[in-house]
Design an enzyme around this catalytic site. Structure first.
Site: not given
Length: 334
Positions: A95, A99, A112, A115, A319
């Site tokens: 993305r 990285r 979880c 998730c 993010k």
């Protein structure tokens, strides 16, 4: 007189509960109440994590116990971060320019219920080996990639030899500078952090570890020992948490967790807004609540212990860090 034999992490994991009947027997519930949710989104609770749960509505139970509300979620998305769309080869997500995320396992120590990879974890392969050949070749052929995050599933649920093979392959790539491992085992199965694992990890510096803790009830003596072992191996430790309604969406809970992590030398770096994953809307909190918690944390903690409040933009946008109103935030710099 011989002492009781200590179970290995593999033996503990092998005794995990997964069927609605097993889970409900432990919690005193009717299997019909969670059966459909467990069928749609596979459940897994290992004996260690189960031992930390007091009753079906406590914060740790809410994270792993199937809930009928998972089937009522009409707003969530199976792949909220569009990972499949940004996967040029199997088991790799690219993305950001420099990285990549390398998905090395579909196994987790617990499942979880919030998730963002519920679509993948604990499904078809059932812990089988992934063919990472195309992903590793992709990394070798893209010199702009300097940072690899091992994720999954949980990379540390690989056997030592398999994990070392992956780390050695990555370290042989000249343009790679940083290796990171994202794991939940320190909070969910700390017995996995063995001396032999730490000896392997320390050979591949610079290597960073991203831990996942959501509640101070997860900071047990076993979890503390696991964190100390990793720190002693020279691995920088950071921790992220997901803000979850009914689990940790109160200032006092997050503060206790962050202070406990700081005692272990674990630096909190993200408090995440829950991704809009299908089957998890009952965990979602308003963004304003998270911002308010972070703003109050800045009045109670030194700045380096205040996590950034972040969310992943839907559709693979990446993010974004959200900042609370400026008033009072300067107090955290003292």
């Amino acid at each position: 007189m011989k002492g009781k034999a200590i179970e290995s992490w593999q033996q503990i994991l092998a005794r995990s509960l997964s069927s609605p009947e097993e889970i409900c027997k432990s919690f005193g519930l009717d299997p019909n109440s969670i059966g459909a949710a467990a069928e749609r989104f596979p459940a897994l609770i290992n004996p260690y994590f189960l031992s930390l749960i007091r009753e079906p509505l406590d914060p740790l139970a809410r994270q792993v116990l199937p809930d009928p509300r998972e089937l009522e979620d009409k707003a969530g998305c199976p792949d909220p971060l569009a990972e499949e769309r940004t996967s040029p080869v199997p088991n790799l997500i690219h993305r950001y320019p420099d990285r990549v995320v390398l998905l090395v396992s579909d196994r987790c120590a617990i499942h979880c219920r919030f998730c963002n990879r519920k679509r993948r974890v604990g499904r078809a392969r059932r812990g089988g080996r992934f063919d990472l050949g195309p992903a590793l070749q992709y990394i070798r052929s893209h010199p702009e990639v300097r940072d690899v995050l091992l994720s999954g599933g949980d990379p540390l649920l690989l056997e030592d030899e398999e994990l070392e093979s992956i780390l050695a392959s990555l370290r042989s790539v000249e343009h790679l500078e940083i290796l990171r491992v994202s794991t939940r085992v320190c909070s969910a199965l700390p017995q996995r952090i063995t001396g032999s694992l730490c000896r392997i990890l320390r050979k591949y510096h610079p290597l960073y570890m991203s831990l996942h803790f959501n509640h101070p009830g997860e900071l047990t003596p076993q979890a503390r020992k696991a964190c100390w072992r990793l720190a002693a191996a020279g691995i920088p430790l950071g921790s992220h948490s997901v803000l979850l309604r009914g689990v940790n969406d109160q200032l006092e809970i997050i503060l206790e967790l962050l202070e406990g992590l700081a005692e272990l030398g674990v630096r909190p770096y993200y408090l995440f807004q829950l991704d809009p994953v299908m089957g998890a809307s009952h965990f979602r909190t308003p963004v304003a609540k998270g911002l308010g918690i972070v703003q109050k944390l800045a009045l109670k903690l030194p700045l380096h212990l205040v996590p950034q409040y972040a969310l992943d933009l839907p559709g693979g946008g990446g993010k974004v860090v959200l900042a609370p109103a400026a008033q009072g935030a300067h107090a955290g710099m003292i």
